[in-house]
Every structure is written in structure tokens, then in C-alpha cells.
Scaffold this motif. Sequence first.
Motif, short mmCIF file in Angstrom:
data_model
loop_
_atom_site.label_atom_id
_atom_site.label_comp_id
_atom_site.label_asym_id
_atom_site.label_seq_id
_atom_site.Cartn_x
_atom_site.Cartn_y
_atom_site.Cartn_z
N SER A 165 0.83 -1.21 0.00
CA SER A 165 0.00 0.00 0.00
C SER A 165 0.86 1.25 0.00
O SER A 165 0.54 2.24 -0.68
CB SER A 165 -0.93 0.00 1.22
OG SER A 165 -1.82 -1.10 1.17
N LYS A 166 1.97 1.22 0.73
CA LYS A 166 2.86 2.37 0.78
C LYS A 166 3.46 2.65 -0.60
O LYS A 166 3.58 3.81 -1.02
CB LYS A 166 3.97 2.13 1.80
CG LYS A 166 4.92 3.31 1.97
CD LYS A 166 5.97 3.01 3.04
CE LYS A 166 6.92 4.21 3.21
NZ LYS A 166 7.95 3.92 4.26
N ALA B 274 0.85 4.15 -2.83
CA ALA B 274 0.63 5.55 -2.47
C ALA B 274 1.68 6.44 -3.13
O ALA B 274 1.37 7.54 -3.61
CB ALA B 274 0.68 5.71 -0.95
N THR C 192 -1.98 9.30 -0.17
CA THR C 192 -1.61 8.77 1.15
C THR C 192 -1.86 7.27 1.22
O THR C 192 -2.68 6.73 0.47
CB THR C 192 -2.43 9.44 2.26
OG1 THR C 192 -3.81 9.10 2.08
CG2 THR C 192 -2.27 10.96 2.20
N GLU C 193 -1.15 6.62 2.11
CA GLU C 193 -1.35 5.18 2.29
C GLU C 193 -2.75 4.90 2.80
O GLU C 193 -3.37 3.90 2.43
CB GLU C 193 -0.31 4.65 3.28
CG GLU C 193 -0.29 3.14 3.41
CD GLU C 193 0.83 2.65 4.31
OE1 GLU C 193 0.83 1.45 4.64
OE2 GLU C 193 1.70 3.47 4.70
N PHE C 194 -3.28 5.81 3.62
CA PHE C 194 -4.65 5.65 4.13
C PHE C 194 -5.65 5.67 2.98
O PHE C 194 -6.59 4.87 2.94
CB PHE C 194 -4.97 6.75 5.14
CG PHE C 194 -6.39 6.73 5.63
CD1 PHE C 194 -6.78 5.82 6.60
CD2 PHE C 194 -7.34 7.59 5.09
CE1 PHE C 194 -8.11 5.78 7.05
CE2 PHE C 194 -8.65 7.55 5.53
CZ PHE C 194 -9.04 6.65 6.52
N ALA C 195 -5.45 6.57 2.01
CA ALA C 195 -6.35 6.67 0.87
C ALA C 195 -6.31 5.40 0.02
O ALA C 195 -7.33 4.93 -0.48
CB ALA C 195 -5.99 7.88 0.02
N LYS D 133 -5.52 2.33 1.12
CA LYS D 133 -6.16 1.26 1.87
C LYS D 133 -7.68 1.42 1.84
O LYS D 133 -8.42 0.42 1.74
CB LYS D 133 -5.66 1.25 3.31
CG LYS D 133 -4.23 0.77 3.44
CD LYS D 133 -3.77 0.74 4.89
CE LYS D 133 -2.35 0.20 5.02
NZ LYS D 133 -1.88 0.16 6.42
N SER D 134 -8.16 2.65 1.90
CA SER D 134 -9.60 2.90 1.84
C SER D 134 -10.15 2.50 0.48
O SER D 134 -11.22 1.88 0.37
CB SER D 134 -9.89 4.38 2.10
OG SER D 134 -9.51 4.73 3.42
N ASN E 134 -10.25 -1.28 0.25
CA ASN E 134 -11.34 -1.81 1.06
C ASN E 134 -12.67 -1.68 0.34
O ASN E 134 -13.47 -2.62 0.30
CB ASN E 134 -11.38 -1.08 2.40
CG ASN E 134 -12.40 -1.69 3.36
OD1 ASN E 134 -12.42 -2.90 3.56
ND2 ASN E 134 -13.25 -0.86 3.94
#
Length: 227
Positions: free
Chosen positions: A132-133, A136, A142-145, A147-148, A151
Motif C-alpha cells: 500500500s505504501k 501511495a 496517502t497510504e490511508f487513501a 487502503k480505503s 477496502n
Amino acid sequence: MKQGEIPVQSGCEYKQTEEIRIASLYPSLQRYGRFLAQNKWDGDDIAQEAVFRAFCAYKPCSINQALLKKIAYNCWMDTVRKRKREQLIEQPEQEGKETKQKNSGLVDHLLSQLTLKQAVIFALKEGFQYKSKEIAEIMQTTEFAVKSSLNRARKQLNHPETDERKVTFTNEEEERVFQFLQESLATEDPSILLKAIPTLHSLKSQAVSKPVLSVKQAPSNTLCMAA
């Protein structure tokens, strides 16, 4: 002709006699050919080829049943080897067609359920095993984006809200994404997709100008995706 003398055959008569003798051997040779090939058509071809080769290589007087059967066996072995070579040549072509069709259907499925961004991110993650990193960095987000997005993509693929629709392209870019995804998965080469990302306007705000990550090879089971 005096009594006790053996009549001398002319060349033509001798040839006819030998041909009649060899013709009498043909039914047995034909049965042997069918036994080798396990079918009538190939067996008859073997018998005919054996007689042809015998006449080309030997004098008629030296042709007998044992020789004809030996030649017939060699004819059959030549046929078997030829067919194996043809299968080896045709198999990669057939596999290539099947792989292309499989990947085409896979990309159709992704784009019928996901947005362009989700499809690209999902392919990088599941198809080429990027972290994921790393994704990104490629998508410049971002890594959060990432992963979202993954998902949401997995939920949509596992539990689609609508039936799968036929993929239609509303613009040239969607068609290009389809082609890049299909080619990358077919060749197991993510660099095709990575190089294209900066040219895709729908991803441009998230893409880096030049991917800095190493290119990974796709695993044999290209996408681990739920149906």
C-alpha cells in the motif's frame, strides 16, 4: 522353345508379376497399418506410404511382407513425431489466446464494478503484489487513501450492489485504461501500467511523473479476486 527350358520373361512381364505379388501383400499391410494407428484412415495412409517408400528405395524382387511392415512402422513413428511437433508449436499460441481472453474478462469485471482509480490500485495490489505504501507513492496520495480504496473495491467485488454490466467506454481514456490493464496482466509486466499512469488525466492529480519503484513480476495467479 525346347522341352525342359524355362521361359524367359520380358522386362514388362517381370514387372507386372512383381507388382501382382506385392499387391497380394497389401491387405495384410493395410491391417497392420490400421492396428498401428488405431483407425482406418490413418492406417490406410500408412500402408500406401509404406508401399511408395518401398518402391522408391528397393528393387521389387526384394520387397516382402517383413520389409513392408518395418517401413510401415517407421512411417507411423514419423507421423507421431510430426504431430507432437505441431502440438508444441500450436500449444503456446492457444495458451496465449486463452490467457488474453481470460485477462480481457478479468479487466471487464474490474471496470464493470470499480472506478478507474479503484481498478488501477486493485490491479497493482492484487495483481502485482505492491504494498500500500508503494502504491501511495506511485499514485502520489496517502497510504490511508490507498487502503480505503482497496477496502471499497474488495467490498464491491465481493458484494456488488448491481449486476455486472457490460463495459462500455464513455471516453478514450477509459478505453486506454482497459488496454493498459489488459496488456500488463497478460504479459505479467506492471511497467506498462506504471508508465501509463502519468498520462491518464483521471489519475493525473494522483500520479507521479515517473515511477521510482522497482517493477515487480505478477504471480502466476494474476489476481486473487473474489468472484
